[in-house]
Enzyme design. Structure first.
Site, PDB file in Angstrom:
ATOM      1  N   CYS A   1       1.208   3.265   3.098  1.00  0.00           N
ATOM      2  CA  CYS A   1       2.031   2.601   4.125  1.00  0.00           C
ATOM      3  C   CYS A   1       3.508   2.801   3.813  1.00  0.00           C
ATOM      4  O   CYS A   1       4.307   3.043   4.714  1.00  0.00           O
ATOM      5  CB  CYS A   1       1.729   1.105   4.180  1.00  0.00           C
ATOM      6  SG  CYS A   1      -0.010   0.752   4.459  1.00  0.00           S
TER       7      CYS A   1
ATOM      8  N   CYS B   1       0.834  -1.209   0.000  1.00  0.00           N
ATOM      9  CA  CYS B   1       0.000   0.000   0.000  1.00  0.00           C
ATOM     10  C   CYS B   1       0.866   1.256   0.000  1.00  0.00           C
ATOM     11  O   CYS B   1       1.779   1.404   0.821  1.00  0.00           O
ATOM     12  CB  CYS B   1      -0.983  -0.076   1.175  1.00  0.00           C
ATOM     13  SG  CYS B   1      -0.982   1.265   2.334  1.00  0.00           S
TER      14      CYS B   1
END
Ligand code: FAD
Length: 515
Positions: free
Chosen positions: A45, A42
């Site tokens: 992230c 992600c």
């Protein structure tokens, strides 16, 4: 294919959670835990991971009270853990109080502002939501009253009491309390500007400001260059007798006293000594190298580069420089391999080269340790290469880069601490290629050395007389340090570079105890 260690590694000061360790880490722990649930694919992230890492470095001293963890929910093996804690969006940050039970799912939190500072403040707020039991390693964070301070020495056996005066919306006091939680002989408390009894008694007019209070009732203002967290923490750690817990208390001052059975040589911490550089040469060539009976291939290239850089830039006594030049010349004729005994022969015989002598003993000075197993050679290795990068500062950029390259390959081929070599190689592979005129070798080495100091603070290899701090401290270089408008610490890189050039310059090298 992703693995749980994708965004974080063991050296990030972050606990990497797995199905095997999750209960041990989160359930009934004496420390509070803040966990990032992420998915390694992600983008948010990935973008957030440097903030989480930097927060972990910033609050590493808070560890026994609150610690950071992370888990990769993209790993199939970890999926049941993420589901157990009800996490479906990434990244999710959750706070687990100390002594959480096994059915706790944690409390979602965000940064007050989405940066490290906001996260730090939010963590403090969360720590304060602990009721009973309070995390045992966490000192009191609440504000102190005059009555409490008046009696504090009766209940605490401490040499120093530091009072941080601050306004209600300030986090500085709590941050410094947590920064110093590992240190003995010092208690830090915070006092609000509204606590008139104490404010009036000490005549406090600045918020924040820090005062030292003694059992006899005297107080003095702590002198710092900026009234901010980092400056208080540096200054309090340097107070006489203040020592990391669990380590023996000994005198701390500019001049260090003997605490070993070896003969202790006095030295001044503000200087670099030639004796340490020569001892490093001696140890590397006479001891470290001796464990390689045959030196060939990559190792031979590393040795040649190391000696060639020393022959060019070692700012030593003429006899030592001559011996390095003669060794460099001899090595350039060694093509495929050489035995250590032939190298030793050359070292032994440099005395026969006119006006040349290779260092023939170890005699540590600024790299002495308070116990025989502390400091010495690794301290000398860092110091040697800081000096060499500074010596090369006016050379062509290619030659300056070669100094770092020589350190990298020497450490890779020969440095006896293999774990150190692995870590150093990771740092070098990450960023050494960016070193150039704009990003000079002196600053690269300084910042990587601080990265290592950060990782090793509080470790077993830390000499309590020489705590691993972010170097240079404000007392050595005030202008290297600055603060942003919000009180966060910053390094002034230009001034730091100037300081490195001054501190490690050949003109300032001291030759005490040599001839
Ligand atoms: P050192 O860190 O050795 O520093 C020596 C002196 O340099 C200090 O006293 C100070 O005057 C000055 N100094 C400190 N910081 C800086 C800076 N940022 N810039 C310029 N000068 C500075 N030990 C481990 O346990 N694990 C490791 O992974 C590890 N990796 C290492 C990698 C390398 C390449 C080297 C050379 C050493 C490594 N060590 C490691 C050893 C560790 O870094 C220290 O050298 C050792 O613990 C001795 O510490 P010290 O107190 O003498 O200070």
């Amino acid at each position: 294919v992703t693995t749980e260690a994708d965004l974080y590694t063991a050296s990030d000061q972050i606990v990497i959670l797995t199905p095997e360790n999750v209960d041990r880490v989160l359930v009934n722990s004496t420390a509070a835990m803040a966990v990032e649930f992420y998915a390694s694919w992600c983008g948010h992230c990935i973008a957030f991971s440097p903030v989480w890492k930097s927060l972990a470095r910033d609050i590493k001293e808070w560890k026994p009270a609150v610690d950071l963890a992370a888990i990769d929910c993209a790993s199939e093996a970890n999926a049941p853990v993420c589901s157990r804690f009800g996490v479906r969006r990434y990244p999710t940050l959750k706070f687990f109080h100390a002594y959480s039970s096994d059915d706790t799912v944690g409390q979602v939190f965000r940064a007050i502002s989405r940066d490290e500072r906001g996260l730090r403040h939010n963590l403090i707020d969360l720590m304060e939501t602990h009721k009973d039991p309070w995390p045992p390693a966490c000192p009191p964070l609440e504000t102190a009253t005059k009555a409490e301070i008046d009696n504090i020495f009766e209940n605490n056996n401490v040499e120093h009491l530091a009072l941080i005066f601050e306004t209600t919306n300030s986090y500085v006091g709590r941050e410094v309390i947590l920064d110093l939680l590992h240190y003995e002989n010092l208690a830090v408390r915070r006092v609000l500007s509204t606590e008139e009894g104490l404010v009036d008694k000490l005549g406090v007019t600045d918020f924040p400001s820090c005062y030292l209070y003694t059992p006899s009732g005297n107080f003095t203002r702590l002198k710092v260059q900026n009234e901010a967290r980092t400056f208080y923490s540096y200054a309090l750690r340097a107070l006489p007798g203040v020592m990391r817990s669990g380590k023996p208390t000994t005198v701390m001052s500019g001049i260090i006293e003997n605490t070993t059975s070896d003969l202790w040589r006095q030295f001044n911490r503000s200087f670099v000594y030639m004796a340490d550089l020569e001892s490093t040469l001696y140890y590397s060539m006479r001891v470290e190298m001796a464990s390689h009976p045959v030196i060939d291939g990559e190792n031979l290239r590393s040795l040649k580069q190391y000696i060639s850089v020393l022959a060019k830039f070692f700012p030593g006594r003429t006899v030592v420089r001559n011996s390095l030049i003669s060794l460099d010349k001899w090595l350039s004729d060694q093509d495929t391999e050489l035995s250590y005994s032939s190298l030793k022969n050359v070292l032994d015989n440099t005395a026969q080269v006119p006006n040349a002598a290779f260092p023939d003993t170890e005699m540590w000075l600024a790299c002495q340790g308070s116990k025989p197993h502390f400091r010495k050679y690794p301290c000398g290795m860092w110091t040697l290469f800081h000096v060499l990068t500074v010596q090369a500062k006016d050379a062509a950029i290619k030659d300056r880069q070669e100094v770092l390259q020589a350190m990298r390959s020497y450490v890779h081929s020969f440095f006896g601490c293999r774990e150190c070599a692995t870590h150093f190689e990771i740092m070098a592979a990450e960023s050494m290629s960016q070193v150039g005129k704009q990003n000079p070798p002196e600053l690269w080495l300084w910042s990587r050395h601080n990265q290592v100091n950060n990782r090793l603070a509080g470790s077993l290899s830390e000499d309590p007389q020489f705590p691993k701090i972010q170097w240079p401290p404000p007392e050595l270089c005030p202008s290297c340090h600055g603060v942003k408008a919000n009180g966060e610490h910053t390094w002034n890189l230009e001034k730091t570079l100037t300081f490195l050039h001054f501190h490690f310059s050949s003109e300032r090298l001291l030759s005490d105890y040599l001839e």
